[in-house]
Design a protein around this motif. Sequence first.
Motif, PDB file in Angstrom:
ATOM      1  N   PRO A  42       0.854  -1.197   0.000  1.00 37.88           N
ATOM      2  CA  PRO A  42       0.000   0.000   0.000  1.00 37.88           C
ATOM      3  C   PRO A  42       0.890   1.248   0.000  1.00 37.88           C
ATOM      4  O   PRO A  42       1.723   1.423   0.891  1.00 37.88           O
ATOM      5  CB  PRO A  42      -0.781  -0.099   1.306  1.00 37.88           C
ATOM      6  CG  PRO A  42      -0.499  -1.454   1.867  1.00 37.88           C
ATOM      7  CD  PRO A  42       0.777  -1.904   1.266  1.00 37.88           C
ATOM      8  N   LEU A  43       0.730   2.098  -0.991  1.00 32.21           N
ATOM      9  CA  LEU A  43       1.634   3.221  -1.192  1.00 32.21           C
ATOM     10  C   LEU A  43       0.878   4.531  -1.326  1.00 32.21           C
ATOM     11  O   LEU A  43      -0.123   4.616  -2.042  1.00 32.21           O
ATOM     12  CB  LEU A  43       2.458   2.980  -2.462  1.00 32.21           C
ATOM     13  CG  LEU A  43       3.405   4.079  -2.912  1.00 32.21           C
ATOM     14  CD1 LEU A  43       4.552   4.263  -1.908  1.00 32.21           C
ATOM     15  CD2 LEU A  43       3.953   3.767  -4.303  1.00 32.21           C
ATOM     16  N   HIS A  44       1.374   5.542  -0.641  1.00 36.29           N
ATOM     17  CA  HIS A  44       0.888   6.913  -0.836  1.00 36.29           C
ATOM     18  C   HIS A  44       2.101   7.788  -1.099  1.00 36.29           C
ATOM     19  O   HIS A  44       3.126   7.658  -0.434  1.00 36.29           O
ATOM     20  CB  HIS A  44       0.137   7.423   0.391  1.00 36.29           C
ATOM     21  CG  HIS A  44      -0.475   8.772   0.159  1.00 36.29           C
ATOM     22  ND1 HIS A  44       0.143   9.925   0.533  1.00 36.29           N
ATOM     23  CD2 HIS A  44      -1.626   9.132  -0.445  1.00 36.29           C
ATOM     24  CE1 HIS A  44      -0.618  10.948   0.197  1.00 36.29           C
ATOM     25  NE2 HIS A  44      -1.687  10.490  -0.410  1.00 36.29           N
ATOM     26  N   ILE A  45       1.986   8.671  -2.091  1.00 37.59           N
ATOM     27  CA  ILE A  45       3.104   9.539  -2.465  1.00 37.59           C
ATOM     28  C   ILE A  45       2.694  10.994  -2.242  1.00 37.59           C
ATOM     29  O   ILE A  45       1.681  11.441  -2.779  1.00 37.59           O
ATOM     30  CB  ILE A  45       3.515   9.325  -3.933  1.00 37.59           C
ATOM     31  CG1 ILE A  45       3.866   7.857  -4.174  1.00 37.59           C
ATOM     32  CG2 ILE A  45       4.681  10.245  -4.305  1.00 37.59           C
ATOM     33  CD1 ILE A  45       4.044   7.491  -5.639  1.00 37.59           C
ATOM     34  N   LEU A  46       3.490  11.681  -1.451  1.00 34.40           N
ATOM     35  CA  LEU A  46       3.300  13.117  -1.255  1.00 34.40           C
ATOM     36  C   LEU A  46       4.265  13.837  -2.185  1.00 34.40           C
ATOM     37  O   LEU A  46       5.479  13.724  -2.031  1.00 34.40           O
ATOM     38  CB  LEU A  46       3.608  13.518   0.186  1.00 34.40           C
ATOM     39  CG  LEU A  46       2.563  13.166   1.225  1.00 34.40           C
ATOM     40  CD1 LEU A  46       3.109  13.390   2.622  1.00 34.40           C
ATOM     41  CD2 LEU A  46       1.316  14.001   1.011  1.00 34.40           C
ATOM     42  N   GLU A  47       3.732  14.524  -3.156  1.00 31.32           N
ATOM     43  CA  GLU A  47       4.579  15.253  -4.096  1.00 31.32           C
ATOM     44  C   GLU A  47       4.758  16.690  -3.612  1.00 31.32           C
ATOM     45  O   GLU A  47       3.775  17.424  -3.478  1.00 31.32           O
ATOM     46  CB  GLU A  47       3.965  15.258  -5.487  1.00 31.32           C
ATOM     47  CG  GLU A  47       3.997  13.905  -6.154  1.00 31.32           C
ATOM     48  CD  GLU A  47       3.596  13.985  -7.601  1.00 31.32           C
ATOM     49  OE1 GLU A  47       4.483  13.852  -8.451  1.00 31.32           O
ATOM     50  OE2 GLU A  47       2.409  14.197  -7.862  1.00 31.32           O
ATOM     51  N   PRO A  48       5.986  17.106  -3.336  1.00 26.96           N
ATOM     52  CA  PRO A  48       6.222  18.469  -2.850  1.00 26.96           C
ATOM     53  C   PRO A  48       5.654  19.548  -3.776  1.00 26.96           C
ATOM     54  O   PRO A  48       5.171  20.582  -3.292  1.00 26.96           O
ATOM     55  CB  PRO A  48       7.750  18.561  -2.774  1.00 26.96           C
ATOM     56  CG  PRO A  48       8.195  17.151  -2.592  1.00 26.96           C
ATOM     57  CD  PRO A  48       7.219  16.324  -3.379  1.00 26.96           C
ATOM     58  N   GLU A  49       5.663  19.310  -5.089  1.00 23.95           N
ATOM     59  CA  GLU A  49       5.158  20.305  -6.034  1.00 23.95           C
ATOM     60  C   GLU A  49       3.675  20.610  -5.799  1.00 23.95           C
ATOM     61  O   GLU A  49       3.219  21.719  -6.039  1.00 23.95           O
ATOM     62  CB  GLU A  49       5.344  19.837  -7.483  1.00 23.95           C
ATOM     63  CG  GLU A  49       6.782  19.581  -7.885  1.00 23.95           C
ATOM     64  CD  GLU A  49       7.250  18.189  -7.475  1.00 23.95           C
ATOM     65  OE1 GLU A  49       6.461  17.229  -7.488  1.00 23.95           O
ATOM     66  OE2 GLU A  49       8.433  18.063  -7.111  1.00 23.95           O
ATOM     67  N   LEU A  50       2.936  19.614  -5.337  1.00 24.85           N
ATOM     68  CA  LEU A  50       1.508  19.792  -5.083  1.00 24.85           C
ATOM     69  C   LEU A  50       1.266  20.916  -4.082  1.00 24.85           C
ATOM     70  O   LEU A  50       0.347  21.715  -4.234  1.00 24.85           O
ATOM     71  CB  LEU A  50       0.898  18.487  -4.559  1.00 24.85           C
ATOM     72  CG  LEU A  50      -0.557  18.537  -4.096  1.00 24.85           C
ATOM     73  CD1 LEU A  50      -1.480  18.773  -5.284  1.00 24.85           C
ATOM     74  CD2 LEU A  50      -0.929  17.264  -3.384  1.00 24.85           C
ATOM     75  N   TRP A  51       2.112  21.010  -3.087  1.00 25.39           N
ATOM     76  CA  TRP A  51       1.896  21.976  -2.008  1.00 25.39           C
ATOM     77  C   TRP A  51       2.339  23.381  -2.378  1.00 25.39           C
ATOM     78  O   TRP A  51       2.120  24.325  -1.622  1.00 25.39           O
ATOM     79  CB  TRP A  51       2.574  21.475  -0.737  1.00 25.39           C
ATOM     80  CG  TRP A  51       1.986  20.142  -0.410  1.00 25.39           C
ATOM     81  CD1 TRP A  51       2.544  18.918  -0.642  1.00 25.39           C
ATOM     82  CD2 TRP A  51       0.682  19.881   0.098  1.00 25.39           C
ATOM     83  NE1 TRP A  51       1.669  17.922  -0.288  1.00 25.39           N
ATOM     84  CE2 TRP A  51       0.518  18.488   0.168  1.00 25.39           C
ATOM     85  CE3 TRP A  51      -0.373  20.694   0.515  1.00 25.39           C
ATOM     86  CZ2 TRP A  51      -0.651  17.884   0.635  1.00 25.39           C
ATOM     87  CZ3 TRP A  51      -1.531  20.099   0.974  1.00 25.39           C
ATOM     88  CH2 TRP A  51      -1.655  18.708   1.029  1.00 25.39           C
TER      89      TRP A  51
END
Length: 95
Positions: free
Chosen positions: A29-38
Amino acid sequence: MHIVWFKSYLRIEDHEALTQAAKAGYILPLHILEPELWHQPDMSYRHYIFLQKCMGELDQALSNMGQKLVTKVDNTVDVLENICKHHSVAALWSH
């Protein structure tokens, strides 16, 4: 290994991709937080706090099933390439 990528649907109920991946074999199970999104103008700290709450609930639900949510902070392509480079990945599933 089958990666189940939790993008915006952060729950296990009615999660067809999770159901099908679990039938196929071992899942990550993977979740990716993309810095560009913020950095986008419509994102705020309030969104981040809500996301953290949802991810905590998802992690707890997955823990109850014997899995832990893996969270990575980076560009999505880089994260997925790195996982595939170091593990034998049969499929990538997402809702």
